[in-house]
Design an enzyme around this catalytic site. Sequence first.
Site: not given
Length: 647
Positions: A400, A455
């Site tokens: 990430d 998200e």
Amino acid sequence: MKKISFILFIFISLNLFAKDYSLQSPDGKTLLSVSVSDAIKWSSTYAGTSIFTGNEISLALSDQVLGNMPKIISAKKSSNTSVETAVVGIKSKQVKNEYNELNIKFKGNYSVVFRVFNEGIAYRFETRMKNQITVVNEKTDLNFAGDFSVLFPEEESLISHYERMYLDEPIAGIDKGRFCSLPALVKADNNIKIGITETDLFDYPCLFLEGTGEKSLVSKFPKVVQEAVPSGDRSQKINKEADYIALTKGTRTFPWRVFMLSENDAKLLENQMVYLLSRPCKLEKTDWIKPGQVAWDWWNANNIYGVDFKSGLNTDTYKYYIDFAADYGLEYIILDEGWSITTTNLLKPNNELDLAELIRYAESKNVGVILWLLWGPLDREMETILDQFKAWGAKGIKVDFMQRADQYMVNFYERAARECAKREMLIDYHGAFKPSGMLRAYPNIVNHEGLKGMENNKWSKLITPKHDVTLPFTRMLAGPMDYTPGSMLNAQERDYAVSFSNPMSQGTRCHQVAMYVVYEAPLQMLSDNPTNLREEDETVRFISKIPTTWDETIGLDGKVGEYVAMARKKNDTWYIGAMTNWDERELVIDLSFLDEGNYQLEIMQDGINANRTAKDYKKLMLGKKSGDKLTIKMAKGGGWAAICTKK
């Protein structure tokens, strides 16, 4: 008079020695024209409509500009018709590769290769030089033949997660200085769409497009980063950049510039140019690569309930996730941020987590464990970290916060994929740029984020049904996308509220269900918490039957930003998914794509009260056969899905 004569002489000379070439698509629908004089330029028409005109291309090296006053050595045309077999069937297992090619070889040890498919146009530079070369810039001018508009994922910086909304604007209204990441989608005359992206991206920065204030876009690239310092645990401040975009091998192929063409929006959904134009698989052994569905913790903040232990980043909570995954046949769980003692120390789990016991327990339930981590620590200690993860028994990683798209970062993606493959581990790039063909070379790359996905429901109202039905025609053109569907808390527009720890989704329950057919994701999330999911057993049982890889894909119907309908096949079973924006919609689907025989359709459709209560749905069984017509109705923000099983 002497000056005028000289200018006239130059003009006549350039035209006298200009070379023009043409190349058609196999179906004759697309015509590419290439003109070589003092520069290399290309134009095109599609279905009789002019699309591009006089696009100049060049590659500026530190000591010369390839494409400036070019001298042709040879020009060769060829054709190809073959079928490629994908290791991971993202759209389909067998991919037809049919194109006509023009390869122009120039003095100075370089070539430009053009390919024209029925589905679009692509070109790239190739060089044959002995030593390393410094690429200062690549000129990719796109001059449009009309007053076209573009779905423009505008960026504020080249430091980006590629999580942008698609702005619908006239190209001529995009001023110099405004730029976007890729893919972008141009809306031309006569309903023609042009999907713009790149593929076969290796050892080179990502391409961005900048406005000019006219009917054109021009290329923009991140420069080589020479000095970057940490800013917190997951960001960087770039202190120094080079005045060039790549230092690379002198003998190489450069990324393909890809222009997908269609006058039928739904056919864009079938486009395979990104896959076909990337290099073949580099892995000798691939049978260990197992895509699948994932129970994911971060979106739902581990807010399980009705248990006799305190939920959190601990062994008991993740065993609960494993039990859920096992009960519904999901292949994996992900341990997202918080499983390790710190985000920078990835060799020690937090004090409440017995990772060895957890992975042993998961293996006993036939569930794999994937571990989240930041890219920075992985970059610094890649082999040590991956060796430890492998020793623990992890099946893959979710890496990430890369944020960058320069040459070093592109090389990090490849290095991470290669090192994971050596250990038979999957990799999912989050906080990432878009897919650019690398997942064909390394099929253990099972997903990319690089989009504004669900998200964002934790902190915004941006993820609307309109956005959801824009993505298949824009971001998904580049490849699979980690949108992370699976919300069981569904709301119509008036009822939607932002909650970080108990997020909901906009649109109906069946809008979410349809995403599992419509959205490509070899590693596909179930993002809600297992307690909510268990309470919606009928929905989750349906979702868990849907594959994450496919043998065949058909775009049935669609219009960018309005609705989408797709059919996909796995073995003998067909799956249909449809989604709409905030407008109620009725579609008639022709089932001629079904194989001969009778089918039982297991259907999830919006309930009669879904316009009021978004979670309302109806499940039913219906008999159909190939050639039948099927009418589907969707509520506002609605969806529809079916599993078609042969009797």
